[in-house]
Write an enzyme that holds these catalytic residues in place. Structure first.
Site, PDB file in Angstrom:
ATOM      1  N   ASP A   1      11.983  58.448 -60.261  1.00 53.24           N
ATOM      2  CA  ASP A   1      12.771  59.578 -59.761  1.00 53.24           C
ATOM      3  C   ASP A   1      12.639  60.818 -60.645  1.00 53.24           C
ATOM      4  O   ASP A   1      12.677  61.939 -60.163  1.00 53.24           O
ATOM      5  CB  ASP A   1      14.257  59.163 -59.769  1.00 53.24           C
ATOM      6  CG  ASP A   1      14.940  59.400 -58.435  1.00 53.24           C
ATOM      7  OD1 ASP A   1      14.270  59.826 -57.491  1.00 53.24           O
ATOM      8  OD2 ASP A   1      16.150  59.132 -58.344  1.00 53.24           O
TER       9      ASP A   1
ATOM     10  N   LYS B   1      28.132  62.370 -56.199  1.00 52.69           N
ATOM     11  CA  LYS B   1      27.034  63.130 -55.595  1.00 52.69           C
ATOM     12  C   LYS B   1      25.947  63.354 -56.650  1.00 52.69           C
ATOM     13  O   LYS B   1      26.092  64.156 -57.559  1.00 52.69           O
ATOM     14  CB  LYS B   1      27.494  64.492 -55.054  1.00 52.69           C
ATOM     15  CG  LYS B   1      26.431  65.062 -54.116  1.00 52.69           C
ATOM     16  CD  LYS B   1      26.259  66.552 -54.173  1.00 52.69           C
ATOM     17  CE  LYS B   1      25.230  67.131 -55.084  1.00 52.69           C
ATOM     18  NZ  LYS B   1      23.824  66.831 -54.892  1.00 52.69           N
ATOM     19  N   PRO B   2      24.841  62.605 -56.543  1.00 51.79           N
ATOM     20  CA  PRO B   2      23.767  62.808 -57.512  1.00 51.79           C
ATOM     21  C   PRO B   2      22.919  64.030 -57.134  1.00 51.79           C
ATOM     22  O   PRO B   2      23.026  64.539 -56.012  1.00 51.79           O
ATOM     23  CB  PRO B   2      22.931  61.522 -57.371  1.00 51.79           C
ATOM     24  CG  PRO B   2      23.155  61.075 -55.962  1.00 51.79           C
ATOM     25  CD  PRO B   2      24.533  61.555 -55.560  1.00 51.79           C
TER      26      PRO B   2
ATOM     27  N   THR C   1      26.338  77.039 -61.786  1.00 56.96           N
ATOM     28  CA  THR C   1      26.961  76.188 -60.763  1.00 56.96           C
ATOM     29  C   THR C   1      28.369  75.821 -61.201  1.00 56.96           C
ATOM     30  O   THR C   1      29.310  75.856 -60.407  1.00 56.96           O
ATOM     31  CB  THR C   1      26.139  74.888 -60.557  1.00 56.96           C
ATOM     32  OG1 THR C   1      24.762  75.197 -60.588  1.00 56.96           O
ATOM     33  CG2 THR C   1      26.493  74.193 -59.269  1.00 56.96           C
TER      34      THR C   1
ATOM     35  N   GLU D   1      30.645  69.806 -67.873  1.00 57.99           N
ATOM     36  CA  GLU D   1      29.646  69.581 -68.925  1.00 57.99           C
ATOM     37  C   GLU D   1      28.447  70.419 -68.539  1.00 57.99           C
ATOM     38  O   GLU D   1      27.714  70.072 -67.606  1.00 57.99           O
ATOM     39  CB  GLU D   1      29.251  68.094 -68.975  1.00 57.99           C
ATOM     40  CG  GLU D   1      30.380  67.128 -69.266  1.00 57.99           C
ATOM     41  CD  GLU D   1      30.819  67.158 -70.719  1.00 57.99           C
ATOM     42  OE1 GLU D   1      30.151  67.795 -71.551  1.00 57.99           O
ATOM     43  OE2 GLU D   1      31.857  66.548 -71.019  1.00 57.99           O
TER      44      GLU D   1
ATOM     45  N   CYS E   1      20.602  68.643 -72.165  1.00 51.59           N
ATOM     46  CA  CYS E   1      21.543  69.744 -72.385  1.00 51.59           C
ATOM     47  C   CYS E   1      21.700  70.052 -73.861  1.00 51.59           C
ATOM     48  O   CYS E   1      21.938  71.171 -74.254  1.00 51.59           O
ATOM     49  CB  CYS E   1      22.890  69.379 -71.777  1.00 51.59           C
ATOM     50  SG  CYS E   1      23.524  67.801 -72.346  1.00 51.59           S
TER      51      CYS E   1
ATOM     52  N   GLU F   1      18.858  79.156 -71.513  1.00 51.16           N
ATOM     53  CA  GLU F   1      18.451  77.755 -71.534  1.00 51.16           C
ATOM     54  C   GLU F   1      17.141  77.593 -70.756  1.00 51.16           C
ATOM     55  O   GLU F   1      17.032  78.057 -69.620  1.00 51.16           O
ATOM     56  CB  GLU F   1      19.542  76.898 -70.879  1.00 51.16           C
ATOM     57  CG  GLU F   1      19.236  75.419 -70.932  1.00 51.16           C
ATOM     58  CD  GLU F   1      20.308  74.581 -70.226  1.00 51.16           C
ATOM     59  OE1 GLU F   1      20.774  74.982 -69.148  1.00 51.16           O
ATOM     60  OE2 GLU F   1      20.668  73.524 -70.773  1.00 51.16           O
TER      61      GLU F   1
HETATM   62  P1  NAP Z   1      22.629  72.174 -61.185  1.00 50.53           P
HETATM   63  O1  NAP Z   1      21.606  72.882 -60.399  1.00 50.53           O
HETATM   64  O2  NAP Z   1      23.827  72.928 -61.630  1.00 50.53           O
HETATM   65  O3  NAP Z   1      23.052  70.893 -60.317  1.00 50.53           O
HETATM   66  C1  NAP Z   1      23.957  69.930 -60.793  1.00 50.53           C
HETATM   67  C2  NAP Z   1      24.593  69.211 -59.621  1.00 50.53           C
HETATM   68  O4  NAP Z   1      25.408  70.141 -58.912  1.00 50.53           O
HETATM   69  C3  NAP Z   1      23.578  68.680 -58.604  1.00 50.53           C
HETATM   70  O5  NAP Z   1      24.033  67.471 -58.080  1.00 50.53           O
HETATM   71  C4  NAP Z   1      23.582  69.787 -57.552  1.00 50.53           C
HETATM   72  O6  NAP Z   1      23.127  69.354 -56.285  1.00 50.53           O
HETATM   73  C5  NAP Z   1      25.057  70.126 -57.532  1.00 50.53           C
HETATM   74  N1  NAP Z   1      25.354  71.440 -56.931  1.00 50.53           N
HETATM   75  C6  NAP Z   1      24.543  72.510 -56.782  1.00 50.53           C
HETATM   76  N2  NAP Z   1      25.196  73.524 -56.182  1.00 50.53           N
HETATM   77  C7  NAP Z   1      26.462  73.089 -55.924  1.00 50.53           C
HETATM   78  C8  NAP Z   1      27.608  73.662 -55.322  1.00 50.53           C
HETATM   79  N3  NAP Z   1      27.605  74.908 -54.840  1.00 50.53           N
HETATM   80  N4  NAP Z   1      28.740  72.932 -55.238  1.00 50.53           N
HETATM   81  C9  NAP Z   1      28.791  71.678 -55.739  1.00 50.53           C
HETATM   82  N5  NAP Z   1      27.714  71.064 -56.302  1.00 50.53           N
HETATM   83  C10 NAP Z   1      26.570  71.765 -56.414  1.00 50.53           C
HETATM   84  O7  NAP Z   1      21.989  71.540 -62.510  1.00 50.53           O
HETATM   85  P2  NAP Z   1      20.659  70.696 -62.622  1.00 50.53           P
HETATM   86  O8  NAP Z   1      19.485  71.628 -62.515  1.00 50.53           O
HETATM   87  O9  NAP Z   1      20.720  69.513 -61.728  1.00 50.53           O
HETATM   88  O10 NAP Z   1      20.787  70.134 -64.110  1.00 50.53           O
HETATM   89  C11 NAP Z   1      20.397  70.852 -65.220  1.00 50.53           C
HETATM   90  C12 NAP Z   1      21.584  71.487 -65.924  1.00 50.53           C
HETATM   91  O11 NAP Z   1      22.539  70.483 -66.252  1.00 50.53           O
HETATM   92  C13 NAP Z   1      21.208  72.126 -67.237  1.00 50.53           C
HETATM   93  O12 NAP Z   1      21.827  73.382 -67.344  1.00 50.53           O
HETATM   94  C14 NAP Z   1      21.763  71.174 -68.275  1.00 50.53           C
HETATM   95  O13 NAP Z   1      22.037  71.755 -69.521  1.00 50.53           O
HETATM   96  C15 NAP Z   1      22.972  70.666 -67.599  1.00 50.53           C
HETATM   97  N6  NAP Z   1      23.396  69.382 -68.198  1.00 50.53           N
HETATM   98  C16 NAP Z   1      24.527  69.363 -68.986  1.00 50.53           C
HETATM   99  C17 NAP Z   1      24.923  68.191 -69.611  1.00 50.53           C
HETATM  100  C18 NAP Z   1      26.158  68.152 -70.481  1.00 50.53           C
HETATM  101  O14 NAP Z   1      26.675  67.055 -70.701  1.00 50.53           O
HETATM  102  N7  NAP Z   1      26.661  69.269 -70.986  1.00 50.53           N
HETATM  103  C19 NAP Z   1      24.193  67.022 -69.420  1.00 50.53           C
HETATM  104  C20 NAP Z   1      23.066  67.073 -68.608  1.00 50.53           C
HETATM  105  C21 NAP Z   1      22.677  68.261 -67.999  1.00 50.53           C
HETATM  106  P3  NAP Z   1      21.606  69.639 -55.835  1.00 50.53           P
HETATM  107  O15 NAP Z   1      20.736  68.854 -56.720  1.00 50.53           O
HETATM  108  O16 NAP Z   1      21.591  69.169 -54.440  1.00 50.53           O
HETATM  109  O17 NAP Z   1      21.396  71.125 -55.973  1.00 50.53           O
END
Ligand code: NAP
Length: 497
Positions: A94, A176-177, A233, A251, A285, A386
């Site tokens: 994945d 929701k992954p 987001t 987070e 992150c 980032e």
């Molecule tokens: P993302 O684009 O913000 O997406 C995260 C989750 O939110 C996904 O399941 C996404 O679904 C969902 N989402 C998107 N738009 C939404 C909305 N309007 N309403 C509700 N949910 C929504 O982040 P990513 O690209 O998957 O992950 C990378 C980011 O995560 C990086 O910035 C990283 O630093 C951060 N992160 C933080 C930590 C921590 O513990 N601080 C740990 C890991 C990662 P979709 O996939 O369908 O868009």
């Protein structure tokens, strides 16, 4: 041959085909398609919520004693352990992560369920200090329905970090992954089902963030959203939560500084800095993405770091000696390359990487070389934004005050690494840095018993640790009269009547 989960979602305890938009999971090592799934639609989400409401209110779940509820968490932990190889394989397909890393993530997820089972069994309610004629108690109750929204970078671990404490607290959970990595959460659903958790208490709803994610945030029956993902987001989600007055934990992203003082053990610092930024191909992150090196050792340290970076093994996720695997998706590789291009336009010097590796074995995959940039000011975009990829930017510093100022001059506040042999100095600097986690002479070490979370644009709230379970509960206070007498304020009036 390990079979991947089928095209079915886990909607309130039933395996059903989604009726939302299609999601395609790819194997980023060669671009082949793992699965095309029909994602969850709003109607699927509403059905999951209805079933969750019923299951959560059912006395069969609600009235379980803590040690009885804990048994489900232990059974899920056992199931994850028994299926660890399968989970690792699915997650590597994945996300493109190495099997070594996904194996460790599966083990950590099992540990998380076991830990929160133990916390649940050993949590005490409090008889608060009496200050009047009443017995006073503080107790905790489940919130009800909790939504967990997770990113693609370490799915099984971030899923477990939310699902385990939320179930332990007595809630129902809708997970929701991320759309790029839907499969491992569906495997977790199979394990949860096999563990015998009552139907309806757990759902896995892959699907568009804007559609199903948004439904979970805005729905009046969802009592809390626990979110891990990007800062933009998270901020949008927090605004919607504020309208509902719903608690959220966030987070979010990071641009964490690692600091190497001249008195550091250089070999230890070199290895730690490399691991901090380039493990997980920088898709972490907490990646140590900004390196500050004290000026007297700057030239020599950077020279050795660049040489070591070029020796890192970039390769296929299934090869045991791979250190830097492909990025999660071709689209994400383009984002990373764009950041590097932008940095060079801003005048950054490229010391290593800066492109996809050459060679037939890399041609079809989303590979990108470990990259080092330098000679750029701390105000440049590459020092502030980032990248979420294998890109390190290096800056020199003069003294403690200078490095504290530079490290803190950033929107994020997630983590920090300090390399020094001087313990009091590490304490002073660590206390002064805005970050939720400080590592001294180590990096990316984790323990489920130690809280984790960020400051500033890196989020709010903490996960893990004994208090992690309380984040999914509502506190209630009890006052029970001990005097047996009418309240003096109205006693005379009552007596006369
Ligand atoms: P993302 O684009 O913000 O997406 C995260 C989750 O939110 C996904 O399941 C996404 O679904 C969902 N989402 C998107 N738009 C939404 C909305 N309007 N309403 C509700 N949910 C929504 O982040 P990513 O690209 O998957 O992950 C990378 C980011 O995560 C990086 O910035 C990283 O630093 C951060 N992160 C933080 C930590 C921590 O513990 N601080 C740990 C890991 C990662 P979709 O996939 O369908 O868009």
């Amino acid at each position: 041959m390990i079979e991947l989960p089928q095209n079915k979602l886990f909607i309130g305890g039933e395996w059903e085909e989604g009726t939302g938009a299609e999601i395609t999971s790819i194997f980023p090592a060669d671009g082949s398609v793992n699965r095309v799934l029909c994602g969850a639609s709003v109607a699927d989400g509403e059905r999951a919520i209805e079933r969750a409401l019923r299951a959560q209110a059912d006395p069969a779940w609600r009235n379980l004693k803590p040690h009885e509820r804990a048994r489900f968490l232990y059974a899920i932990a056992d199931g994850i352990e028994a299926n660890a190889k399968r989970i690792a394989h699915i997650q590597s397909r994945d996300t493109g992560k190495t099997l070594r890393e996904t194996g460790a993530l599966a083990a950590s997820a099992a540990g998380t369920f076991r830990y929160f089972g133990a916390v649940l069994e050993t949590s005490d309610e409090v008889l608060t200090t009496q200050r009047g004629d009443a017995l006073t108690m503080s107790v905790h109750e489940p919130l009800g329905l909790v939504a967990a929204i997770t990113p693609w970078n370490s799915p099984i671990a971030s899923d477990a970090q939310k699902v385990a404490p939320a179930l332990a607290a007595g809630n129902a959970v809708l997970l929701k992954p991320a759309s790029w990595s839907p499969l491992v959460a569906l495997e977790l659903a199979r394990i949860v089902e096999a563990a015998g958790l009552p139907k309806g208490l757990f759902s896995v709803l892959p699907g568009s963030g804007r559609e199903i994610g948004n439904l979970l945030v805005e729905h009046p029956d969802i009592a809390k959203v626990s979110f891990t993902g990007g800062t933009e987001t998270g901020r949008a989600l927090a605004l919607k939560a504020a309208k509902k007055l719903m608690p959220v934990s966030l987070e979010l992203g990071g641009k964490s500084p690692t600091i190497v003082f001249a008195d550091a053990d250089i070999e230890q610092a070199l290895a730690g800095v490399l691991f901090g930024i380039f493990s997980s191909t920088g898709q972490s992150c907490i990646a140590g993405a900004r390196l500050f090196v004290e000026r007297p050792i700057y030239t020599k340290f950077v020279e050795r770091l660049v040489a070591a970076t070029r020796r890192l093994k970039v390769g296929h996720p299934f090869e045991s000696d791979t250190q830097v695997a492909p990025l999660v998706h071709f689209e994400h590789r383009d984002n990373v390359a764009e950041h590097v291009r932008g940095a060079r336009e801003e005048g950054a010097e490229l010391l290593a990487g800066g492109s996809a590796p050459e060679g037939a074995e890399y041609e079809k995959g989303a590979y990108y070389l470990p990259t080092i940039l330098a000679r750029v000011d701390n105000s440049a975009r590459i020092c502030r934004e980032e990248v979420f990829g294998p890109v390190l930017v290096i800056l020199p510093f003069d003294d403690e005050a200078d490095v504290i100022a530079q490290a803190n001059d950033n929107d994020y506040g997630l983590a920090c690494g300090i390399w020094t042999r001087d313990f009091p100095k590490s304490w002073r600097v660590g206390k002064a840095i805005h970050a939720g986690t400080v590592w001294v002479n180590t990096y990316k070490q984790f323990s489920i018993s130690t809280p984790f979370g960020g400051e500033k644009a890196s989020g709010m709230g903490r996960e893990k640790g004994r208090d992690g379970i309380r984040a999914y509960m509502s506190q209630k206070s009890f006052y029970t009269d001990l005097s047996g007498a009418p309240h003096p304020w109205a006693a005379a009036a009552v007596h006369a009547s």
